[in-house]
Every structure is written in structure tokens, then in C-alpha cells.
Design an enzyme around this catalytic site. Structure first.
Site, short mmCIF file in Angstrom:
data_model
loop_
_atom_site.label_atom_id
_atom_site.label_comp_id
_atom_site.label_asym_id
_atom_site.label_seq_id
_atom_site.Cartn_x
_atom_site.Cartn_y
_atom_site.Cartn_z
N LYS A 1 0.81 -1.21 0.00
CA LYS A 1 0.00 0.00 0.00
C LYS A 1 0.85 1.27 0.00
O LYS A 1 0.39 2.33 -0.42
CB LYS A 1 -0.91 0.01 1.23
CG LYS A 1 -1.98 -1.08 1.23
CD LYS A 1 -3.17 -0.68 0.36
CE LYS A 1 -4.33 -1.66 0.55
NZ LYS A 1 -5.47 -1.30 -0.33
N SER B 1 -9.08 -0.21 6.68
CA SER B 1 -8.97 -1.26 7.69
C SER B 1 -7.56 -1.35 8.24
O SER B 1 -7.29 -2.11 9.15
CB SER B 1 -9.38 -2.60 7.09
OG SER B 1 -8.48 -2.97 6.08
#
Lengths: 315, 315
Positions: free
Chosen positions: A52, A77
Site C-alpha cells: 500500500k 482497515s
């Protein structure tokens, strides 16, 4: 225009000074278990412990100075939040993160460690979106979506770009699919470079909206999240679905037991701590029966709450 | 003549075709926890999952053909046994291993996987030695001691040789000490190349015979084994003690809680599965307070019984 190979190359250039060029690992005893020759692209060794960071950095670096100064915001999340927080800190701008109740403690702690301002909310999509809208209205920050964003998809694709450059002659590349950002970027990079290489998605059977959507030819809503692979509980967007329809040969779904067994096996044989969402790709390779093929696996992340993982490890 | 740098260089040449040239890893967030800049020599990524493969391979490859054909034998708590079994298999000769009751299941399974013929015995030194003597008498196999053997010590030292070549300007090198083979080889390699670099041993307080022996100036017997660091339950030999007296600046002892915390922290921050014996070195670096020094750490192994490790991880 959907994300293209030149977008991914541009992202690679933009983020190069800030991200780790992660290693590719191999392990003979893992290959015996997988039934394939695996080339692990080690994004669990990326900054913040997941791929990410590539997309977040690409998005943060693509902002103009004035826009950037107001900060960036997201609901997540966990891994996207940590990545965005770190990318913002490296650029010297604020990050605002909405974290739902029930996110793994280790991921939440990472977000805090990187200096993000955290807002908590109920763990429903509606509550997350409402909380994020409030933060954006109050601060003027720019929302960076975890996957429904071309800059994020292009950044995610840079891992596969590096993998293909490092390992010639791959037969297939496998990546897990949740919201579809990683698999989208991966598939565009792989097919842009090598149209003949098979691109395969790996998804928990308990969060199989990508498999159902591709089978139906129409985007299907995700069911209630019910998998240990906490990074894969979200559903595709129209943006990622369109890319997957074009580039992904198949989605292999795996059970919760298969995910746990894959995680244990990877830990034991490769000595690498990978998170359940990353283990989904290994479980899929084993299940797919790839007959000794040369398979690139994008190892998506390694952020595990070790206390919570103990029960998975005990088997 | 004790083992010297030329012996280690000769070992490096002999084993080069058979062993992994393991990577050196760094991790900024680990450094913050350690209070030092750590350069991890990743012997947990070595074949068979520990540095022991270097010494075993050096010993097995140094045998003449006729001697080798009778096979090799050892008693071991695990990593040496797996390493010797694998090194023997690669040379195409038999390996006979005496494994005491209570050795970690994962280590025992590895020995079996590499094709060694296993004899079990009670977990006392006397029982192990008697069982091994029986095996040697019956087969004519050559005993390869886990550490009280110049070929094994020289092989173990090749990891530090690679570390020093890869990382210039180290201030100190730290390795765990059980029987002393790794620390002996490490210290000879490091001081042979760089006499000014500090060599520090890391030992569980509950298995502190090396610390006591160096303090007394006379070899002290080990106490009853009582540490989670199962690779460090053995005591020094006169051979390894003599080398440590000459080259090791100090032994840092650490508690069982410190070992568990170090293991959890390394797993979480570096995503590397290291075994408790390897964690002892990280715990020692943190405890030693090295003030930002550049520290090479020989990461001795990664063979953990994940089920048994769960309680350590839960913290």
C-alpha cells in the site's frame, strides 16, 4: 482512460526515491508444497509492511503543493491508513485517518506511530464514509481512496513491474484481491510487459465478490465480511472491476483453513511473516495446480497481530 | 593451532558451491527499538534454516572419499542434526543422528525430511554420548561434533566473513553463544579482518556458562538447561573457550522475558521468523546500550515450532 503501463512507469519514477525496491525470494521447500516455482515479490518488506505504501506515495507525491498542504484523508482497515500516514509524514503534510472498530491493534498502532490524526467509527461502510466526509469538510484534506483511484492503482502496479524486470520467463502472476487495487495494477503491468503471462486473482471464498462479479459479468456487491484475511474484506469498484474483466484470467477462491495452512507453511519454510491476506495468494497457487509453472506471487503484506495470530499458527 | 582467518577463508571457498550467500537486512523501526544500527546477517535464510549448515558442509566436504562413504554421525538438539543430514545427502553419504527426547518437533521433522537415520535417547548428555558411541561403533561413521571441531568452527565463521565484506565500518558484531562454535568462528573472522571491531557474545542468563567461564578465567560447567533458547542449552568446550577468551570483549546475558520480547519485536518489525536462540542476540544488543553504534548481528536460525511459539508471541 483506465490506468495503463505508462502510468505505472510514471508512478515508478515518481516513487523511486521513497519506496524500497523489495527483494524477490525463492524457497525450494515452499515450491514442493506449492507445486510450482514461486518467485515472491516481498512487499511485506516494503515500508509500513505492505504494498500500500506504493500507491499512497504515488498519490501523495502527485498532489500540488497547495492541495497537499491541507493534508490527505482516508478510511481504511489498516494497511492503506498506515501507508498514507507514513507517505504524508515523509512529505511533511497532515494525514487524517478514519479507523473502524475491530481493525487489528497492530495496524492501528502503526497508523498512530506515523503521526496520523485518528477518528474511530463503527465498522460499517456507511459509518466510515460519514466519518470521513466529516473530516474532509472540517479540514479541506484530499481524500485518497484505498483502491478506487488511478494514482493508487498505478502505484500498486509498480511492484509487478519490478517483479517482471527481476524474473524473466514467468508463466503466471498471482495477487490477492479485495478492493482490486493491487490486482488491477498488477494485471496492467504484467500484460503491458508480457501479454502472454497469465494473471490470476486469489480471493477468500468467504469474501468472493470478485469471483462472483467476473462470473456474472456485472459488478456484484460484497457480502458481510467473514474472512480472517482482514485486508480483503472490501468489494471491487467499477474502476477495478473493469480492469480485472480485461486482464484477469481467473479468480481462485480458497477456504479459511487453506489460508491458515498457507500462512503457517510460508512462515515455517520461508521464515517470512506474511499476513493472512498475503497467504491467500499462496493458498490459491497450491489449489490451482499449476504443474511446476514459474509463478510470480505478490506478497501483499506482513502486518499481523502476533497475539491474534497465535491461534492460526497453532493449527 | 586454533582456527585462524585462513582456515575460515578456506572453508568459505570449500562450501561456496553448496551454501546460500545470505542477505544482510536492515530495518529502521527495529533500530529504534535496539538503540543501534543493526545489520542482520540472515542465517535463518540459510539452507536448513540455520548457520549450522555452513559448519556441517565444511566438515562433510573436508572428508576423504573413503572416510565419507561410511557416513557421518552426531547427537544434536536439532539444527546441527538437520544441517548435517542435509550436507550428507547433498554429498550422497549416510547421516546418523541421535536426537534427544524433547527436541522441538519441527527440528526433528527436518532431520527426518533430509533422510537421516534417527536414534532417540533420553535428554541427558550421558545418554546422548552413549547412543552416539553405539551408532559409530555399528556403522563406522565419522562423528561430526556440533561445535567442538575446527572444521565446524571455521565453517561457522564464514557468515561473519560475508557480513564484514558486505558492511564496512561496523563498530561491533554480536552472536549468540551456546557451545560457542558460532561465536568462536565469528570472533576469529571479525578480528582477523578488523582487530578494532568489538565482538560481543549473547547468552541466556539461564544458561550462562560462557559468561561465568570468562569471568572466572576457567571453563565452568553448564547448569541444567532452563531456557527457551533451545539452541543455547549446551556448554562451551575447552576449544571454544580458548578462542572466546582471546577474542570476545564481553558476554551480555538476558532474561527469558527479554528473549521473548526480542523475538516478538523482530518478527513484528522485520517480518522475519527467527528462533528464540537468535532472539537472544537482539535482546543483548538492546540491553547493552550501544548508543547508535553500527552492529552486525549474526541471526543464527529460524527454526521455530510455530505451535509452541504461540505462547511466546502472545506475550
Amino acid at each position: 482512460m483506465p490506468v495503463s503501463l505508462p502510468d505505472i512507469r510514471a508512478a515508478a519514477t515518481r516513487i523511486a526515491p521513497h519506496v524500497h525496491h523489495t527483494p524477490v525470494m525463492t524457497c525450494a521447500s515452499l515450491d514442493a508444497w506449492l507445486g510450482a516455482r514461486a518467485f515472491m515479490k516481498c512487499e511485506h518488506l516494503q515500508r509500513t509492511g505492505s504494498f500500500k505504501y506504493r500507491g499512497a506515495t504515488n498519490a501523495v507525491r502527485a498532489l500540488g503543493d497547495e492541495e497537499a498542504a491541507r493534508g490527505v484523508a482516508a478510511h481504511s482497515s489498516g494497511n492503506h491508513a498506515a501507508a498514507l500516514a507514513c507517505a504524508a509524514r515523509v512529505r511533511g503534510i497532515p494525514a487524517y485517518v478514519v479507523v473502524p472498530d475491530g481493525a487489528p491493534a497492530v495496524k492501528r498502532a502503526a497508523v498512530a506511530r506515523y503521526g496520523a490524526r485518528i477518528t474511530t467509527c463503527e465498522n460499517t461502510l456507511a459509518a466510515r464514509e460519514a466519518a470521513l466526509a466529516g473530516v474532509v469538510a472540517a479540514t479541506g484534506a484530499v481524500e485518497i481512496h484505498p483502491y478506487d483511484d488511478d494514482r493508487v492503482v498505478a502505484g500498486a502496479g509498480t511492484a509487478a513491474l519490478e517483479l517482471c524486470e527481476a524474473v524473466p520467463g514467468l508463466d503466471a502472476v498471482v495477487a490477492p484481491v479485495g478492493g482490486g487495487g493491487l490486482l488491477s495494477g498488477t494485471s496492467v503491468a504484467v500484460h503491458g510487459l508480457h501479454p502472454e503471462v497469465r494473471v490470476i486473482g486469489a480471493e477468500p471464498a468467504r469474501a468472493d465478490d470478485a469471483a462472483r462479479s467476473l462470473a456474472a459479468g456485472v459488478l456484484q456487491p460484497p457480502g458481510p465480511p467473514a474472512t480472517v484475511a482482514d485486508g480483503l474484506r472490501t468489494g471491487l469498484s467499477e474502476r477495478t472491476f473493469a480492469i480485472l474483466r480485461e486482464h484477469v484470467e481467473r479468480i481462485v477462491t480458497v477456504t479459511e483453513d487453506e489460508i491458515a495452512e498457507a500462512m503457517r507453511t510460508v512462515w515455517e519454510r520461508t521464515k517470512q511473516v506474511i499476513e493472512p491476506s498475503a497467504a491467500v495468494a499462496f493458498a490459491a497457487v497450491r489449489r490451482a495446480g499449476l504443474g511446476g509453472a514459474r509463478v510470480g506471487i505478490v506478497v501483499s503484506g506482513g502486518n499481523v497481530d502476533l497475539g491474534a495470530a497465535a491461534s492460526l499458527l497453532a493449527g
